[in-house]
Write a protein that holds these residues in place. Structure first.
Motif, short mmCIF file in Angstrom:
data_model
loop_
_atom_site.label_atom_id
_atom_site.label_comp_id
_atom_site.label_asym_id
_atom_site.label_seq_id
_atom_site.Cartn_x
_atom_site.Cartn_y
_atom_site.Cartn_z
N ALA A 1 0.69 -1.18 0.03
CA ALA A 1 -0.02 0.22 -0.02
C ALA A 1 0.95 1.22 0.07
O ALA A 1 2.04 1.20 0.56
CB ALA A 1 -0.89 0.10 1.22
N ALA A 2 0.27 2.24 -0.58
CA ALA A 2 1.04 3.33 -0.63
C ALA A 2 0.08 4.94 -0.39
O ALA A 2 -0.81 4.71 -0.73
CB ALA A 2 1.66 3.63 -2.15
N ILE A 3 0.70 5.67 0.30
CA ILE A 3 0.12 7.00 0.37
C ILE A 3 0.92 8.12 -0.21
O ILE A 3 1.90 8.20 0.63
CB ILE A 3 -0.70 7.04 1.61
N THR A 4 0.36 9.06 -0.87
CA THR A 4 1.26 10.32 -1.42
C THR A 4 1.25 11.50 -0.36
O THR A 4 0.44 11.11 0.67
CB THR A 4 0.72 10.80 -2.52
N TRP A 5 2.04 12.22 -0.51
CA TRP A 5 1.82 13.57 0.36
C TRP A 5 0.67 14.31 0.48
O TRP A 5 0.20 14.69 1.37
CB TRP A 5 2.97 14.29 0.01
N HIS A 6 -0.18 14.17 -0.71
CA HIS A 6 -1.53 14.68 -0.60
C HIS A 6 -2.52 13.81 -0.51
O HIS A 6 -3.74 13.91 -0.76
CB HIS A 6 -1.76 15.52 -2.01
N ARG A 7 -2.08 12.52 0.16
CA ARG A 7 -3.10 11.49 0.59
C ARG A 7 -3.65 10.55 -0.38
O ARG A 7 -4.79 9.91 -0.03
CB ARG A 7 -4.08 11.87 1.65
N THR A 8 -3.28 10.51 -1.57
CA THR A 8 -4.07 9.49 -2.46
C THR A 8 -3.02 8.18 -2.28
O THR A 8 -2.10 7.98 -1.81
CB THR A 8 -3.44 9.96 -4.14
N THR A 9 -4.19 7.14 -2.19
CA THR A 9 -3.77 5.99 -1.80
C THR A 9 -3.78 5.00 -2.76
O THR A 9 -4.57 5.21 -3.84
CB THR A 9 -4.83 5.27 -0.61
N ASN A 10 -2.92 3.90 -2.87
CA ASN A 10 -3.26 2.52 -3.63
C ASN A 10 -2.80 1.51 -3.02
O ASN A 10 -1.99 1.59 -2.14
CB ASN A 10 -2.53 2.96 -5.01
N TYR A 11 -3.42 0.31 -3.38
CA TYR A 11 -3.25 -0.86 -2.82
C TYR A 11 -2.98 -1.90 -3.56
O TYR A 11 -3.53 -2.13 -4.83
CB TYR A 11 -4.41 -1.22 -1.90
N ALA A 12 -2.33 -3.03 -3.21
CA ALA A 12 -2.12 -4.14 -4.15
C ALA A 12 -3.38 -4.92 -4.21
O ALA A 12 -4.46 -4.94 -3.07
CB ALA A 12 -1.25 -5.27 -3.51
N ASP A 13 -3.87 -5.54 -5.14
CA ASP A 13 -5.15 -6.03 -5.26
C ASP A 13 -5.15 -7.41 -4.37
O ASP A 13 -6.24 -7.61 -3.79
CB ASP A 13 -5.03 -6.97 -6.81
N SER A 14 -4.18 -7.93 -3.82
CA SER A 14 -4.35 -8.97 -2.75
C SER A 14 -4.82 -8.39 -1.47
O SER A 14 -5.34 -9.31 -0.79
CB SER A 14 -3.18 -9.70 -2.65
N VAL A 15 -4.57 -6.97 -1.26
CA VAL A 15 -5.10 -6.43 0.14
C VAL A 15 -6.22 -5.40 0.06
O VAL A 15 -6.59 -5.25 1.27
CB VAL A 15 -3.73 -5.85 0.86
N LYS A 16 -6.85 -5.31 -1.25
CA LYS A 16 -7.81 -4.37 -1.21
C LYS A 16 -8.85 -4.83 -0.54
O LYS A 16 -9.31 -6.00 -0.54
CB LYS A 16 -7.95 -3.99 -2.78
#
Length: 117
Positions: free
Chosen positions: A49-64
């Motif tokens: 998982a990742a979160i940008t400085w402006h709080r956009t997030t993304n996740y691996a499909d396996s953990v969504k």
């Protein structure tokens, strides 16, 4: 120089929950992108998982739908809430800090998450 210190790993039963924390030193946390990666034995390190400085997030499909990444800039801390854990989530979890537009890229020492079944 930035230091990242992870905590919160441990033994967990399938279906259980854990919250990982990563505290960053220095003053660039609030303008940095943060990520959680994991590496299982014999496997390559992968983005969880990742979160940008402006709080956009993304996740691996396996953990969504099971994991949630968040950050608290006042505490220089990024979190990974892990729910409905599965045996395949067993791995060492690493925190990463990346400062956009630069080569600044830092890693923590990792924290172990282990399925107890």
């Amino acid at each position: 120089q930035v230091q990242l210190v992870e905590s919160g790993g441990g033994l967990v039963q399938p279906g259980g929950s854990l919250r990982l924390s990563c505290v960053a030193s220095g003053s660039i946390f609030s303008i940095s992108n943060m990520g959680w990666y994991r590496q299982a034995p014999g496997e390559q390190r992968e983005l969880v998982a990742a979160i940008t400085w402006h709080r956009t997030t993304n996740y691996a499909d396996s953990v969504k739908g099971r994991f949630l990444i968040s950050r608290d800039n006042a505490k220089n801390t990024v979190y990974l809430q892990m729910n409905s854990l599965k045996p395949e989530d067993t791995a060492i979890y690493f925190c990463n800090l990346n400062l956009p537009g630069t080569r600044a890229d830092y890693w923590g020492q990792g924290t172990q998450v282990t399925d107890s079944s």
